[in-house]
Scaffold this active site. Structure first.
Site, PDB file in Angstrom:
ATOM      1  N   LYS A 246       0.751  -1.305  -0.174  1.00  0.00           N
ATOM      2  CA  LYS A 246       0.177  -0.106  -0.202  1.00  0.00           C
ATOM      3  C   LYS A 246       0.697   1.265   0.060  1.00  0.00           C
ATOM      4  CE  LYS A 246      -4.408  -1.778   1.358  1.00  0.00           C
ATOM      5  NZ  LYS A 246      -5.256  -2.124   2.228  1.00  0.00           N
TER       6      LYS A 246
ATOM      7  N   ARG B 114      -4.130  -9.847   4.748  1.00  0.00           N
ATOM      8  CA  ARG B 114      -4.552  -9.806   3.170  1.00  0.00           C
ATOM      9  C   ARG B 114      -3.329  -9.403   2.469  1.00  0.00           C
ATOM     10  NH1 ARG B 114      -6.494  -6.540  -0.498  1.00  0.00           N
ATOM     11  NH2 ARG B 114      -8.141  -7.396  -1.961  1.00  0.00           N
TER      12      ARG B 114
END
Ligand code: PMM
Length: 273
Positions: free
Chosen positions: A215, A249
């Site tokens: 991210k 995840r």
């Protein structure tokens, strides 16, 4: 407080979208997506999360027919060839319903029941639901996110969504929560949430899934582009496990499997000695 999990589960990401921020386009073809899904299972994913709508900052909404066209054939094919449970990453109750019919067992809802029919659909199918916190919508969520107390507000919203899910008949053990790293949050908000995982676990009373993989907060911290964030991801995953995450995840399942194995062993040892 619930005991820490013996083993942190790994949710492998399988995006069937042309525009996801890190792996868009790679799995557009059903065959390629099924191949990638098998690979994720072989690498040790405990669940495979199939998504047909990118939720990256600024992403436009995908029409529901297109979302279904992307995910259903992949779920149907994968359900026949892998043993691990399949998840569908969707905000739409109708897409969730069709995906559960096609073989998914988990609904990963990044809008935490934004669609009023979502809880009912999950309850009727006996599915597990992940309720993720997002401030705003992908199109505008990073415009100027503000909180007075980011951890308290995220925990409060997730606890509220958990109650709605229970009221609509989802079994308490089938409700997971996720603080939604990067979804309407600044770098400081993301770091505060990641540092507060034990509190989020206690205040929501649910198993905690956390998504840090590749991210942009990792890019902000390291200066690295998406393709070079695997080490940053490993650092964040290790901190998630240390903080009590029940599942992470990730895109890089093989690499994170090792990270999680090592962190779980250390955590278990601390519990026992
Ligand atoms: N992040 C993305 C998409 N779906 N679902 C959950 N539960 N948690 C997350 O952090 C999350 C998510 C971001 O996009 P990606 O699929 O390209 O990683």
């Amino acid at each position: 407080m619930r005991p820490l999990p013996e083993r942190t589960l790994i949710m492998g990401v399988l995006n069937v979208t042309p525009d996801s921020f890190s792996d868009g386009g790679a799995c557009l073809e059903v065959e390629a997506a099924v191949r990638r899904g098998r690979e994720l299972a072989a690498q040790g994913a405990d669940v495979i999360d199939v998504g047909g709508e990118s939720t990256r900052p600024g992403a436009a909404e995908v029409p529901p027919e297109e979302e279904l066209r992307r995910v259903l054939p992949v779920l149907e094919r994968l359900a026949a060839v892998v043993d691990v449970p399949l998840s569908v990453d969707t905000r739409r109750a109708e897409v969730a319903r069709r995906a559960l019919e096609a073989g998914a067992r988990v609904v990963n809802d990044v809008s935490a029941l934004g669609d009023p029919r979502m809880a009912q659909v999950c309850a009727a199918a006996g599915a597990t639901v992940v309720l993720m916190h997002m401030r705003g919508r992908p199109a505008d969520m990073q415009a100027d996110p503000r909180y007075d107390d980011v951890v308290g507000e995220v925990a409060g919203l997730l606890a509220g969504a958990r109650e709605r899910a229970r009221r609509e008949g989802v079994a308490p053990g089938s409700i997971w929560v996720d603080p939604g790293i990067g979804f309407g949050k600044t770098l400081a908000h993301n770091l505060a949430l990641l540092a507060a995982l034990p509190r989020l676990r206690v205040e929501t009373g649910c198993p905690l899934l956390v998504g840090v993989s590749r991210k942009s907060f990792l890019g902000a911290l390291t200066g690295r582009p998406v393709a070079e964030r695997v080490h940053g991801t490993a650092g964040a995953v290790a901190m998630c496990v240390a903080g009590g995450a029940d599942a992470v995840r990730v895109h890089d399942v093989a690499e994170m499997r090792d990270v999680v194995k090592v962190c779980d062993a250390i955590r278990r040892s601390a519990n026992r000695n």
